[in-house]
Motif scaffolding. Sequence first.
Motif, PDB file in Angstrom:
ATOM      1  N   ALA A  27     -19.623  23.599 -46.802  1.00  0.00           N
ATOM      2  CA  ALA A  27     -18.198  23.851 -47.004  1.00  0.00           C
ATOM      3  C   ALA A  27     -17.443  22.561 -47.268  1.00  0.00           C
ATOM      4  O   ALA A  27     -16.404  22.558 -47.911  1.00  0.00           O
ATOM      5  CB  ALA A  27     -17.621  24.562 -45.786  1.00  0.00           C
ATOM      6  N   SER A  28     -17.970  21.435 -46.748  1.00  0.00           N
ATOM      7  CA  SER A  28     -17.246  20.182 -46.881  1.00  0.00           C
ATOM      8  C   SER A  28     -17.656  19.383 -48.113  1.00  0.00           C
ATOM      9  O   SER A  28     -17.103  18.322 -48.370  1.00  0.00           O
ATOM     10  CB  SER A  28     -17.470  19.332 -45.623  1.00  0.00           C
ATOM     11  N   PRO A  32     -16.366  20.320 -57.714  1.00  0.00           N
ATOM     12  CA  PRO A  32     -16.016  19.728 -59.009  1.00  0.00           C
ATOM     13  C   PRO A  32     -14.645  20.177 -59.518  1.00  0.00           C
ATOM     14  O   PRO A  32     -14.047  19.507 -60.365  1.00  0.00           O
ATOM     15  CB  PRO A  32     -17.136  20.224 -59.933  1.00  0.00           C
ATOM     16  N   PHE A  33     -14.150  21.311 -59.011  1.00  0.00           N
ATOM     17  CA  PHE A  33     -12.850  21.841 -59.420  1.00  0.00           C
ATOM     18  C   PHE A  33     -12.066  22.238 -58.171  1.00  0.00           C
ATOM     19  O   PHE A  33     -12.659  22.509 -57.121  1.00  0.00           O
ATOM     20  CB  PHE A  33     -13.003  23.067 -60.330  1.00  0.00           C
ATOM     21  N   PRO A  34     -10.738  22.280 -58.249  1.00  0.00           N
ATOM     22  CA  PRO A  34      -9.978  22.813 -57.113  1.00  0.00           C
ATOM     23  C   PRO A  34     -10.501  24.194 -56.739  1.00  0.00           C
ATOM     24  O   PRO A  34     -10.689  25.054 -57.615  1.00  0.00           O
ATOM     25  CB  PRO A  34      -8.545  22.880 -57.653  1.00  0.00           C
ATOM     26  N   THR A  35     -10.756  24.397 -55.467  1.00  0.00           N
ATOM     27  CA  THR A  35     -11.395  25.632 -55.021  1.00  0.00           C
ATOM     28  C   THR A  35     -10.585  26.262 -53.902  1.00  0.00           C
ATOM     29  O   THR A  35     -10.357  25.632 -52.859  1.00  0.00           O
ATOM     30  CB  THR A  35     -12.830  25.352 -54.530  1.00  0.00           C
ATOM     31  N   LEU A  36     -10.162  27.490 -54.131  1.00  0.00           N
ATOM     32  CA  LEU A  36      -9.364  28.219 -53.148  1.00  0.00           C
ATOM     33  C   LEU A  36     -10.290  29.045 -52.275  1.00  0.00           C
ATOM     34  O   LEU A  36     -11.046  29.882 -52.766  1.00  0.00           O
ATOM     35  CB  LEU A  36      -8.347  29.120 -53.855  1.00  0.00           C
ATOM     36  N   TRP A  37     -10.240  28.792 -50.976  1.00  0.00           N
ATOM     37  CA  TRP A  37     -11.020  29.570 -50.017  1.00  0.00           C
ATOM     38  C   TRP A  37     -10.199  30.790 -49.613  1.00  0.00           C
ATOM     39  O   TRP A  37      -9.073  30.659 -49.133  1.00  0.00           O
ATOM     40  CB  TRP A  37     -11.344  28.751 -48.783  1.00  0.00           C
ATOM     41  N   VAL A  69      -8.757  26.949 -61.229  1.00  0.00           N
ATOM     42  CA  VAL A  69      -9.040  27.022 -59.803  1.00  0.00           C
ATOM     43  C   VAL A  69     -10.215  27.973 -59.581  1.00  0.00           C
ATOM     44  O   VAL A  69     -10.218  29.101 -60.084  1.00  0.00           O
ATOM     45  CB  VAL A  69      -7.808  27.505 -59.009  1.00  0.00           C
ATOM     46  N   GLN A  70     -11.215  27.513 -58.849  1.00  0.00           N
ATOM     47  CA  GLN A  70     -12.356  28.339 -58.495  1.00  0.00           C
ATOM     48  C   GLN A  70     -12.093  29.032 -57.155  1.00  0.00           C
ATOM     49  O   GLN A  70     -11.177  28.663 -56.417  1.00  0.00           O
ATOM     50  CB  GLN A  70     -13.617  27.481 -58.399  1.00  0.00           C
ATOM     51  N   LEU A  71     -12.917  30.028 -56.840  1.00  0.00           N
ATOM     52  CA  LEU A  71     -12.770  30.789 -55.606  1.00  0.00           C
ATOM     53  C   LEU A  71     -14.035  30.711 -54.764  1.00  0.00           C
ATOM     54  O   LEU A  71     -15.145  30.658 -55.299  1.00  0.00           O
ATOM     55  CB  LEU A  71     -12.465  32.261 -55.905  1.00  0.00           C
ATOM     56  N   ARG A  72     -13.855  30.707 -53.451  1.00  0.00           N
ATOM     57  CA  ARG A  72     -14.961  30.877 -52.505  1.00  0.00           C
ATOM     58  C   ARG A  72     -14.527  31.843 -51.426  1.00  0.00           C
ATOM     59  O   ARG A  72     -13.404  31.761 -50.932  1.00  0.00           O
ATOM     60  CB  ARG A  72     -15.359  29.547 -51.859  1.00  0.00           C
ATOM     61  N   TRP A  73     -15.406  32.787 -51.082  1.00  0.00           N
ATOM     62  CA  TRP A  73     -15.099  33.686 -49.973  1.00  0.00           C
ATOM     63  C   TRP A  73     -16.274  33.768 -49.005  1.00  0.00           C
ATOM     64  O   TRP A  73     -16.465  34.762 -48.317  1.00  0.00           O
ATOM     65  CB  TRP A  73     -14.697  35.076 -50.468  1.00  0.00           C
ATOM     66  N   ASP A  74     -17.072  32.686 -48.962  1.00  0.00           N
ATOM     67  CA  ASP A  74     -18.186  32.621 -48.017  1.00  0.00           C
ATOM     68  C   ASP A  74     -17.882  31.678 -46.862  1.00  0.00           C
ATOM     69  O   ASP A  74     -18.790  31.252 -46.137  1.00  0.00           O
ATOM     70  CB  ASP A  74     -19.459  32.159 -48.731  1.00  0.00           C
ATOM     71  N   ILE A  75     -16.628  31.351 -46.658  1.00  0.00           N
ATOM     72  CA  ILE A  75     -16.212  30.450 -45.587  1.00  0.00           C
ATOM     73  C   ILE A  75     -15.286  31.214 -44.644  1.00  0.00           C
ATOM     74  O   ILE A  75     -14.375  31.916 -45.079  1.00  0.00           O
ATOM     75  CB  ILE A  75     -15.492  29.214 -46.164  1.00  0.00           C
ATOM     76  N   SER A  76     -15.534  31.066 -43.348  1.00  0.00           N
ATOM     77  CA  SER A  76     -14.732  31.795 -42.366  1.00  0.00           C
ATOM     78  C   SER A  76     -13.399  31.092 -42.137  1.00  0.00           C
ATOM     79  O   SER A  76     -13.198  29.938 -42.533  1.00  0.00           O
ATOM     80  CB  SER A  76     -15.489  31.902 -41.037  1.00  0.00           C
ATOM     81  N   GLY A  83      -6.986  27.229 -38.992  1.00  0.00           N
ATOM     82  CA  GLY A  83      -7.814  28.381 -38.661  1.00  0.00           C
ATOM     83  C   GLY A  83      -7.423  29.651 -39.358  1.00  0.00           C
ATOM     84  O   GLY A  83      -7.692  30.757 -38.858  1.00  0.00           O
ATOM     85  N   ARG A  84      -6.805  29.523 -40.533  1.00  0.00           N
ATOM     86  CA  ARG A  84      -6.372  30.722 -41.273  1.00  0.00           C
ATOM     87  C   ARG A  84      -6.515  30.490 -42.762  1.00  0.00           C
ATOM     88  O   ARG A  84      -5.923  29.574 -43.314  1.00  0.00           O
ATOM     89  CB  ARG A  84      -4.919  31.076 -40.927  1.00  0.00           C
ATOM     90  N   LEU A  85      -7.353  31.320 -43.413  1.00  0.00           N
ATOM     91  CA  LEU A  85      -7.444  31.277 -44.861  1.00  0.00           C
ATOM     92  C   LEU A  85      -6.168  31.853 -45.465  1.00  0.00           C
ATOM     93  O   LEU A  85      -5.515  32.684 -44.845  1.00  0.00           O
ATOM     94  CB  LEU A  85      -8.660  32.087 -45.328  1.00  0.00           C
ATOM     95  N   PRO A  86      -5.782  31.389 -46.677  1.00  0.00           N
ATOM     96  CA  PRO A  86      -6.542  30.531 -47.583  1.00  0.00           C
ATOM     97  C   PRO A  86      -6.323  29.041 -47.333  1.00  0.00           C
ATOM     98  O   PRO A  86      -5.351  28.640 -46.692  1.00  0.00           O
ATOM     99  CB  PRO A  86      -5.970  30.921 -48.942  1.00  0.00           C
ATOM    100  N   SER A  87      -7.234  28.241 -47.872  1.00  0.00           N
ATOM    101  CA  SER A  87      -7.087  26.798 -47.955  1.00  0.00           C
ATOM    102  C   SER A  87      -7.591  26.371 -49.327  1.00  0.00           C
ATOM    103  O   SER A  87      -8.427  27.056 -49.929  1.00  0.00           O
ATOM    104  CB  SER A  87      -7.889  26.091 -46.859  1.00  0.00           C
ATOM    105  N   LEU A  88      -7.075  25.248 -49.799  1.00  0.00           N
ATOM    106  CA  LEU A  88      -7.455  24.744 -51.123  1.00  0.00           C
ATOM    107  C   LEU A  88      -8.229  23.446 -50.952  1.00  0.00           C
ATOM    108  O   LEU A  88      -7.727  22.473 -50.376  1.00  0.00           O
ATOM    109  CB  LEU A  88      -6.213  24.509 -51.985  1.00  0.00           C
TER     110      LEU A  88
END
Length: 254
Positions: A27-28, A32-37, A69-76, A83-88
């Motif tokens: 996760a850290s 390569p691109f801005p990624t919105l969790w 902007v890319q997306l990720r939804w595999d992070i809690s 402690g609250r999604l979303p984060s960029l």
Amino acid sequence: MDSLSIPGPIQKFFSIFPLDVLPDQLASATPPFPTLWIRPPASKLSNQSRDVVCLKWQAYLVLRGVRGVQLRWDISDDGAINGRLPSLHLPNGDLLGSGRLPSWADDVQGSNVDPLEGFKNTDLKHESRAWASLLDRNIQAALPQNSENLSRLFQPPLPPLSGISNPLPPFGSHIPSSSILLQYREAIDSVAVRLDQDEWFLGSASPTFLDALLYAYLHCALQGPESLSNEILKRENLVNWEHKVSEMMESAYQ
């Protein structure tokens, strides 16, 4: 005998099921691109979060014209700011909470701070606060999943009554009472009348935070039970407006 040793028969049994060590979730790692969790979508066919708060910020970036902007939804939520999604997550390693997304979008777009926040005049800016409060009070209560407070997500902050305010996490089934459904219907009807055939809410020349908030509620309600979705489907202008923004969302996040 060592009290922690494992008897031979048990060791043999465990050997049938060898322990596989999986690599840590990266996760850290710098993206390569801005990624919105975000919290996951409701369907594998969509890239839009089922969570109204995450969806609101997805829509906000798209309606601001921010692309790439890319997306990720595999992070809690535990890995997110506060402690609250979303984060960029940015390519330089910075991790931004949702409250910093407006200023980040300004930097990306090279925009100056607009005291009217995209509305045509001060009266409409003030009216937008009333509509945000109405949406948060009368629509969020009817949704199958309640989310946390939205008021801290806006810059500048909305009035105290604005924002999803239920501090408890959702659990079990959620069946709106008749009074909640009545307030929901009245809110949907008021929104449909006020939107009319305008391109953006309150007649703005371009999308505002209120359009992002409205879209998140309409989209989540349309994915909900028939008692919610049918109230929107009765209003052609709301259906067409939601569909327009949804197409923008799906094409922006590939």
